[in-house]
Design an enzyme around this catalytic site. Structure first.
Site, PDB file in Angstrom:
ATOM      1  CG  MET A  58      -1.892  -1.175   1.189  1.00  0.00           C
ATOM      2  SD  MET A  58      -3.425  -1.105   2.190  1.00  0.00           S
ATOM      3  CE  MET A  58      -2.768  -0.935   4.097  1.00  0.00           C
TER       4      MET A  58
ATOM      5  N   GLY B 173      11.217  -3.823   5.217  1.00  0.00           N
ATOM      6  CA  GLY B 173      10.414  -5.195   5.116  1.00  0.00           C
ATOM      7  C   GLY B 173      10.008  -5.423   3.717  1.00  0.00           C
ATOM      8  CG  HIS B 174       6.947  -3.108   1.727  1.00  0.00           C
ATOM      9  ND1 HIS B 174       7.190  -1.949   2.636  1.00  0.00           N
ATOM     10  CD2 HIS B 174       5.909  -3.306   1.843  1.00  0.00           C
ATOM     11  CE1 HIS B 174       5.655  -1.638   3.078  1.00  0.00           C
ATOM     12  NE2 HIS B 174       5.206  -2.626   2.676  1.00  0.00           N
TER      13      HIS B 174
ATOM     14  CD  GLN C 111      -6.146  -3.357   2.966  1.00  0.00           C
ATOM     15  OE1 GLN C 111      -6.257  -3.717   1.874  1.00  0.00           O
ATOM     16  NE2 GLN C 111      -5.131  -3.527   3.719  1.00  0.00           N
TER      17      GLN C 111
ATOM     18  N   GLY D  63       4.224 -10.964   3.847  1.00  0.00           N
ATOM     19  CA  GLY D  63       5.194 -10.842   5.293  1.00  0.00           C
ATOM     20  C   GLY D  63       4.408 -11.611   6.146  1.00  0.00           C
TER      21      GLY D  63
ATOM     22  CE  LYS E 199       3.608  -5.515  11.862  1.00  0.00           C
ATOM     23  NZ  LYS E 199       2.764  -4.816  11.157  1.00  0.00           N
TER      24      LYS E 199
ATOM     25  CB  SER F 122       4.653  -1.374  10.728  1.00  0.00           C
ATOM     26  OG  SER F 122       3.336  -0.847  10.455  1.00  0.00           O
TER      27      SER F 122
ATOM     28  NE  ARG G  16      -2.202   1.390  10.322  1.00  0.00           N
ATOM     29  CZ  ARG G  16      -2.713   0.388   9.202  1.00  0.00           C
ATOM     30  NH1 ARG G  16      -1.834  -0.786   9.202  1.00  0.00           N
ATOM     31  NH2 ARG G  16      -3.612   0.775   8.587  1.00  0.00           N
TER      32      ARG G  16
HETATM   33  O1  PAF Z   1      -0.401  -5.895   3.553  1.00  0.00           O
HETATM   34  C1  PAF Z   1      -0.702  -4.913   2.930  1.00  0.00           C
HETATM   35  O2  PAF Z   1       0.059  -4.114   2.602  1.00  0.00           O
HETATM   36  C2  PAF Z   1      -1.988  -4.815   2.286  1.00  0.00           C
HETATM   37  O3  PAF Z   1      -3.005  -5.796   3.046  1.00  0.00           O
HETATM   38  C3  PAF Z   1      -2.111  -5.738   0.928  1.00  0.00           C
HETATM   39  C4  PAF Z   1      -1.754  -7.353   1.021  1.00  0.00           C
HETATM   40  C5  PAF Z   1      -1.045  -4.962   0.172  1.00  0.00           C
HETATM   41  C6  PAF Z   1      -3.857  -5.604   0.272  1.00  0.00           C
HETATM   42  O4  PAF Z   1      -3.939  -4.361   0.074  1.00  0.00           O
END
Ligand code: PAF
Length: 310
Positions: A31, A37-38, A62, A149, A151, A187, A189
């Site tokens: 997102m 982490g990414h 979501q 992940g 996490k 994260s 966040r």
């Molecule tokens: O983990 C996330 O960043 C989100 O939940 C995902 C898997 C990209 C779906 O929007």
């Protein structure tokens, strides 16, 4: 200098760019607000396929009405730099109107009972929103594997279930949680945390580590040890602390021995944080943070599918 990835904003741009990628493709869904982490997910993706696609889409479906969609960090330029550094070939960064062409979808993927517990209990509808967008992105990107992940252990479990139950021809690969040197799980966040919050947030990994250290004594010792750490920090407002079976997410009984998931969610300041660790109950665990024990969630041998070319 590394080559910038192709950026696709529309379905037509994605299709054209995706068709040009020969061989196998791995996708990392995000997102945005990318962090180490990414980057780790992208590196693992790179090792496992000929091409890497990253998706950057802040999925409104979501987020609950009282959640942080409006203030969620949007850092596209920095995200693109990270993708470039990690050798991503294609970035799909659509707007909501591209993903949800007719507005909010009337038909969604239901996460079922597993989506109603833990995170789902605090965030009703969250996992239906996650699974719906993951399903759409898997259809649009057509990857051979997708990496997520550990996490977000419940999310990972549900995505695996969806892929298995709904016959997605894509391998779902789990990647261990990446932590800061002091143990805090990475994260997007974490950027909300001020200096005090950042210190308080360390209570989560410390509690999990304490639980892990008590694993040899059984479930109640694990829960007790973790709880003792959490209650000592009044600025850490615990939503849940559970020791559950990694596949059913049900609390493990006192006689249980084997693999479990110790998971915690707490509010620190205005930020809701989650963290978890796989625990081998009844055995001495390696308590070094970041050193994962073998896990059904991490290894997931039962739900892996052979890779196929489309
Ligand atoms: O983990 C996330 O960043 C989100 O939940 C995902 C898997 C990209 C779906 O929007």
């Amino acid at each position: 200098m590394d080559a910038e990835p192709v950026v696709a904003r529309t379905r037509a741009e994605l299709d054209a760019a995706r068709d040009r990628l020969g061989g196998t493709v791995a996708v990392v869904m995000t997102m945005g607000a990318l962090h180490e982490g990414h980057a780790t997910l992208m590196r693992r993706a790179r090792e496992s396929a000929d091409h890497v696609v990253a998706t950057i889409f802040l999925n409104p479906l979501q987020f609950g009405p009282k959640e942080d969609l409006a203030k969620y960090p949007r850092t596209f330029d920095a995200d693109l730099e990270l993708c470039t550094r990690e050798g991503v070939d294609l970035v799909f960064a659509p707007g909501p109107g591209v993903v949800y062409q007719d507005g909010d979808p009337g038909v969604r993927v239901s996460a079922g009972r597993l989506g109603e517990v833990l995170e789902g209990h605090s965030r009703p509808g969250h996992f239906d929103g996650v699974l719906t967008v993951v399903a759409k992105l898997l259809h649009l990107v057509r990857p051979h594997r997708a990496l997520f992940g550990q996490k977000d252990a419940q999310q990972l479990l549900l995505i695996r279930r969806m892929a298995r139950d709904l016959d997605f021809r894509c391998e779902i690969v789990a990647v261990s949680t990446v932590r800061e040197p002091d143990g805090l799980a990475m994260s997007s966040r974490n950027t909300y945390l001020n200096a005090l919050d950042r210190e308080v947030a360390l209570t989560l990994p410390r509690a999990l580590q304490a639980g892990l250290a008590a694993a040899i004594e059984g479930p109640s010792a694990v829960r007790r040890a973790a709880r003792e750490v959490l209650v000592r920090e009044p600025l850490c407002i615990v939503d849940y602390l559970v020791l559950v079976h990694p596949e059913t997410l049900e609390n493990v009984p006192e006689w249980y021995r084997g693999e479990a998931l110790l998971a915690v969610a707490a509010r620190v300041g205005t930020t809701r944080l989650i963290d978890n660790m796989p625990v081998l109950v009844g055995q001495a665990n390696d308590t070094a943070l970041g050193v994962g024990v073998p896990s059904a969630i991490t290894a997931g041998a039962d739900t892996r599918r052979p890779v196929r070319d489309h």
